[in-house]
Design a protein around this motif. Structure first.
Motif, short mmCIF file in Angstrom:
data_model
loop_
_atom_site.label_atom_id
_atom_site.label_comp_id
_atom_site.label_asym_id
_atom_site.label_seq_id
_atom_site.Cartn_x
_atom_site.Cartn_y
_atom_site.Cartn_z
N MET A 20 0.80 -1.19 0.57
CA MET A 20 0.12 -0.16 0.26
C MET A 20 0.91 1.41 -0.33
O MET A 20 0.42 1.80 -1.29
N ASN A 21 1.78 1.00 0.94
CA ASN A 21 2.37 2.34 1.30
C ASN A 21 3.69 2.42 -0.58
O ASN A 21 3.38 3.66 -0.78
N ASN A 24 1.14 3.83 -3.47
CA ASN A 24 -0.01 5.09 -2.90
C ASN A 24 1.57 6.09 -2.60
O ASN A 24 1.71 7.24 -3.40
N CYS A 25 2.90 6.04 -3.08
CA CYS A 25 3.72 7.00 -2.91
C CYS A 25 4.38 7.33 -3.51
O CYS A 25 4.26 7.96 -4.55
N GLU A 27 3.55 5.43 -7.12
CA GLU A 27 2.40 5.29 -8.20
C GLU A 27 1.54 6.58 -7.82
O GLU A 27 0.33 5.82 -9.03
N GLU A 28 1.00 6.84 -7.37
CA GLU A 28 0.19 8.07 -7.67
C GLU A 28 -1.71 7.09 -7.07
O GLU A 28 -2.41 7.42 -7.70
N ALA A 29 -1.69 6.03 -6.57
CA ALA A 29 -2.48 4.40 -6.72
C ALA A 29 -3.25 5.55 -5.38
O ALA A 29 -2.41 5.78 -4.59
N SER A 30 -4.35 4.38 -4.72
CA SER A 30 -5.20 4.77 -3.71
C SER A 30 -5.37 3.26 -2.87
O SER A 30 -6.67 3.16 -2.29
N TRP A 31 -4.59 2.77 -2.20
CA TRP A 31 -4.32 1.82 -2.28
C TRP A 31 -4.84 1.75 -0.25
O TRP A 31 -4.74 2.80 0.12
N THR A 32 -5.56 0.96 0.20
CA THR A 32 -6.45 1.18 1.75
C THR A 32 -5.78 -0.19 1.61
O THR A 32 -5.08 -0.95 1.16
N LYS A 35 -8.19 -3.19 1.23
CA LYS A 35 -7.68 -3.74 -0.31
C LYS A 35 -6.28 -4.50 -0.98
O LYS A 35 -6.73 -5.62 -1.71
#
Length: 146
Positions: A20-21, A24-25, A27-32, A35
């Protein structure tokens, strides 16, 4: 010298936070976290799943996972995720890990490896130029919004 450990469902909690980190950091993703855990459980808990953690002593520095898929002409190794943590990238570690996965898949009877990857120069350089993957001529990815 790095070591490899076979991936197990018990690794999900530890890897999900890193997964997740990272995405999100970088690749500009929005994982929780939920998820990410679900994604990793889906990857690790398949019949004929094949995956390894890449370790620097007791520290996980990346992982790769895929599945051996049966077709009429034999087994194909479908690589689902290959992730080397940022501090360990561009040092040959991704190459070592993909070679470990390919060797193990071949030992299990796979005659081909395939994967989906981003269509960018970084992935093209890694998969096509460094590891001789080519764009499949006989398959397309068809997609539709639901």
């Amino acid at each position: 010298m790095y070591t490899y450990k076979k991936i197990d469902l018990k690794d999900v909690d530890q890897l999900a936070v890193d997964y997740m980190n990272y995405f999100n950091c970088y690749e500009e993703a929005s994982w929780t976290l939920d998820k990410a855990k679900r994604r990793l459980r889906q990857l690790f808990n398949r019949e004929d799943a094949l995956g390894f953690l890449m370790m620097d002593k007791d520290l996980v520095i990346g992982f790769g996972v895929g599945v051996l898929t049966q077709f009429d002409d034999g087994l194909i190794f479908e690589l689902s995720e290959l992730l080397i943590y940022k501090a360990y990238q561009n040092k040959g570690n991704g190459s070592l890990l993909i070679q470990k996965l390919e060797t193990h898949a071949k030992q299990q009877g796979a005659f081909r490896a395939q994967l989906f990857a981003f269509d960018d120069q970084e992935h093209t350089n890694f998969y096509q130029h460094k590891h001789q993957y080519s764009i499949a001529k006989n398959n397309l990815i068809w997609t539709k919004a639901l």
